[in-house]
Design a protein around this motif. Structure first.
Motif, PDB file in Angstrom:
ATOM      1  N   LEU A  59       0.829  -1.202   0.000  1.00  0.00           N
ATOM      2  CA  LEU A  59       0.000   0.000   0.000  1.00  0.00           C
ATOM      3  C   LEU A  59       0.866   1.255   0.000  1.00  0.00           C
ATOM      4  O   LEU A  59       0.610   2.196  -0.764  1.00  0.00           O
ATOM      5  CB  LEU A  59      -0.921   0.015   1.220  1.00  0.00           C
ATOM      6  CG  LEU A  59      -1.786   1.250   1.393  1.00  0.00           C
ATOM      7  CD1 LEU A  59      -2.865   1.298   0.312  1.00  0.00           C
ATOM      8  CD2 LEU A  59      -2.400   1.282   2.767  1.00  0.00           C
ATOM      9  N   LEU A  60       1.910   1.265   0.835  1.00  0.00           N
ATOM     10  CA  LEU A  60       2.819   2.416   0.858  1.00  0.00           C
ATOM     11  C   LEU A  60       3.534   2.580  -0.476  1.00  0.00           C
ATOM     12  O   LEU A  60       3.742   3.706  -0.943  1.00  0.00           O
ATOM     13  CB  LEU A  60       3.831   2.260   1.995  1.00  0.00           C
ATOM     14  CG  LEU A  60       3.261   2.365   3.408  1.00  0.00           C
ATOM     15  CD1 LEU A  60       4.343   2.060   4.435  1.00  0.00           C
ATOM     16  CD2 LEU A  60       2.664   3.729   3.652  1.00  0.00           C
ATOM     17  N   ARG A  62       2.350   1.730  -3.426  1.00  0.00           N
ATOM     18  CA  ARG A  62       1.377   2.285  -4.372  1.00  0.00           C
ATOM     19  C   ARG A  62       1.197   3.781  -4.171  1.00  0.00           C
ATOM     20  O   ARG A  62       1.143   4.551  -5.138  1.00  0.00           O
ATOM     21  CB  ARG A  62       0.028   1.595  -4.218  1.00  0.00           C
ATOM     22  CG  ARG A  62      -0.001   0.206  -4.762  1.00  0.00           C
ATOM     23  CD  ARG A  62      -1.367  -0.397  -4.602  1.00  0.00           C
ATOM     24  NE  ARG A  62      -1.346  -1.808  -4.913  1.00  0.00           N
ATOM     25  CZ  ARG A  62      -2.347  -2.613  -4.688  1.00  0.00           C
ATOM     26  NH1 ARG A  62      -3.462  -2.151  -4.152  1.00  0.00           N
ATOM     27  NH2 ARG A  62      -2.256  -3.891  -4.999  1.00  0.00           N
ATOM     28  N   LYS A  63       1.097   4.208  -2.925  1.00  0.00           N
ATOM     29  CA  LYS A  63       0.957   5.640  -2.644  1.00  0.00           C
ATOM     30  C   LYS A  63       2.188   6.404  -3.123  1.00  0.00           C
ATOM     31  O   LYS A  63       2.068   7.477  -3.715  1.00  0.00           O
ATOM     32  CB  LYS A  63       0.751   5.886  -1.145  1.00  0.00           C
ATOM     33  CG  LYS A  63      -0.539   5.351  -0.607  1.00  0.00           C
ATOM     34  CD  LYS A  63      -1.678   6.190  -1.087  1.00  0.00           C
ATOM     35  CE  LYS A  63      -2.964   5.721  -0.432  1.00  0.00           C
ATOM     36  NZ  LYS A  63      -4.111   6.444  -0.925  1.00  0.00           N
ATOM     37  N   TRP A  64       3.378   5.858  -2.858  1.00  0.00           N
ATOM     38  CA  TRP A  64       4.616   6.499  -3.300  1.00  0.00           C
ATOM     39  C   TRP A  64       4.643   6.585  -4.817  1.00  0.00           C
ATOM     40  O   TRP A  64       5.010   7.609  -5.378  1.00  0.00           O
ATOM     41  CB  TRP A  64       5.808   5.703  -2.778  1.00  0.00           C
ATOM     42  CG  TRP A  64       7.121   6.184  -3.279  1.00  0.00           C
ATOM     43  CD1 TRP A  64       7.831   7.265  -2.837  1.00  0.00           C
ATOM     44  CD2 TRP A  64       7.888   5.625  -4.344  1.00  0.00           C
ATOM     45  NE1 TRP A  64       8.994   7.391  -3.556  1.00  0.00           N
ATOM     46  CE2 TRP A  64       9.044   6.401  -4.489  1.00  0.00           C
ATOM     47  CE3 TRP A  64       7.699   4.529  -5.178  1.00  0.00           C
ATOM     48  CZ2 TRP A  64      10.010   6.113  -5.443  1.00  0.00           C
ATOM     49  CZ3 TRP A  64       8.661   4.258  -6.122  1.00  0.00           C
ATOM     50  CH2 TRP A  64       9.794   5.052  -6.246  1.00  0.00           C
ATOM     51  N   ARG A  65       4.232   5.512  -5.505  1.00  0.00           N
ATOM     52  CA  ARG A  65       4.215   5.486  -6.967  1.00  0.00           C
ATOM     53  C   ARG A  65       3.252   6.529  -7.513  1.00  0.00           C
ATOM     54  O   ARG A  65       3.566   7.229  -8.485  1.00  0.00           O
ATOM     55  CB  ARG A  65       3.818   4.088  -7.435  1.00  0.00           C
ATOM     56  CG  ARG A  65       3.817   3.913  -8.923  1.00  0.00           C
ATOM     57  CD  ARG A  65       3.493   2.453  -9.277  1.00  0.00           C
ATOM     58  NE  ARG A  65       3.378   2.312 -10.693  1.00  0.00           N
ATOM     59  CZ  ARG A  65       2.232   2.304 -11.359  1.00  0.00           C
ATOM     60  NH1 ARG A  65       1.096   2.421 -10.701  1.00  0.00           N
ATOM     61  NH2 ARG A  65       2.205   2.169 -12.665  1.00  0.00           N
ATOM     62  N   GLU A  66       2.075   6.651  -6.904  1.00  0.00           N
ATOM     63  CA  GLU A  66       1.116   7.666  -7.347  1.00  0.00           C
ATOM     64  C   GLU A  66       1.687   9.070  -7.195  1.00  0.00           C
ATOM     65  O   GLU A  66       1.523   9.907  -8.086  1.00  0.00           O
ATOM     66  CB  GLU A  66      -0.177   7.553  -6.543  1.00  0.00           C
ATOM     67  CG  GLU A  66      -1.011   6.337  -6.869  1.00  0.00           C
ATOM     68  CD  GLU A  66      -2.205   6.197  -5.941  1.00  0.00           C
ATOM     69  OE1 GLU A  66      -2.456   7.115  -5.127  1.00  0.00           O
ATOM     70  OE2 GLU A  66      -2.880   5.166  -6.026  1.00  0.00           O
ATOM     71  N   ARG A  67       2.353   9.325  -6.093  1.00  0.00           N
ATOM     72  CA  ARG A  67       2.932  10.652  -5.876  1.00  0.00           C
ATOM     73  C   ARG A  67       4.041  10.950  -6.882  1.00  0.00           C
ATOM     74  O   ARG A  67       4.141  12.059  -7.405  1.00  0.00           O
ATOM     75  CB  ARG A  67       3.469  10.777  -4.459  1.00  0.00           C
ATOM     76  CG  ARG A  67       2.378  10.874  -3.441  1.00  0.00           C
ATOM     77  CD  ARG A  67       2.918  11.074  -2.061  1.00  0.00           C
ATOM     78  NE  ARG A  67       1.817  11.145  -1.105  1.00  0.00           N
ATOM     79  CZ  ARG A  67       1.967  11.354   0.161  1.00  0.00           C
ATOM     80  NH1 ARG A  67       3.164  11.534   0.667  1.00  0.00           N
ATOM     81  NH2 ARG A  67       0.921  11.404   0.956  1.00  0.00           N
TER      82      ARG A  67
END
Length: 107
Positions: A59-60, A62-67
């Motif tokens: 999950l972390l 994915r969030k990092w990738r989105e940012r």
């Protein structure tokens, strides 16, 4: 306030969950066979914890990738608005080759 209460309850539950298998796995009054059974039974909890860590890390990520992708998009949009200069042609010139070293005297 409600979110903070949920976090505290989750933290207390996780602490009890982690300390339970450690305390129950090693009892001094159990026989070695019962100890092995306790360790095997509590291994399921360890697998659950490993999977929970895996899902939190994913999950972390994915969030990092989105940012990172959104920052790259913003950077590309900003780069598209910057005016570019006309291309400049650069010609490479080389000196004439000679077999002798450059010297004022030729013999």
């Amino acid at each position: 306030m409600k979110l903070r209460l949920i976090k505290i309850v989750l933290l207390v539950w996780l602490g009890c969950y982690l300390s339970g298998p450690l305390a129950a796995s090693f009892d001094s009054w159990d026989s070695p066979r019962e100890e092995l059974h306790d360790v095997q039974r509590n291994a399921g909890g360890a697998v659950t914890l490993v999977l929970a860590v895996f899902f939190v890390v994913s999950l972390l990520f994915r969030k990092w990738r989105e940012r990172v992708l959104s920052a790259a998009r913003r950077l590309a949009e900003q780069a598209a608005t910057v005016p570019t200069l006309a291309p400049v042609r650069v010609f490479a010139t080389s000196s004439a080759s000679s077999h002798s070293p450059p010297s004022p005297l030729r013999v």
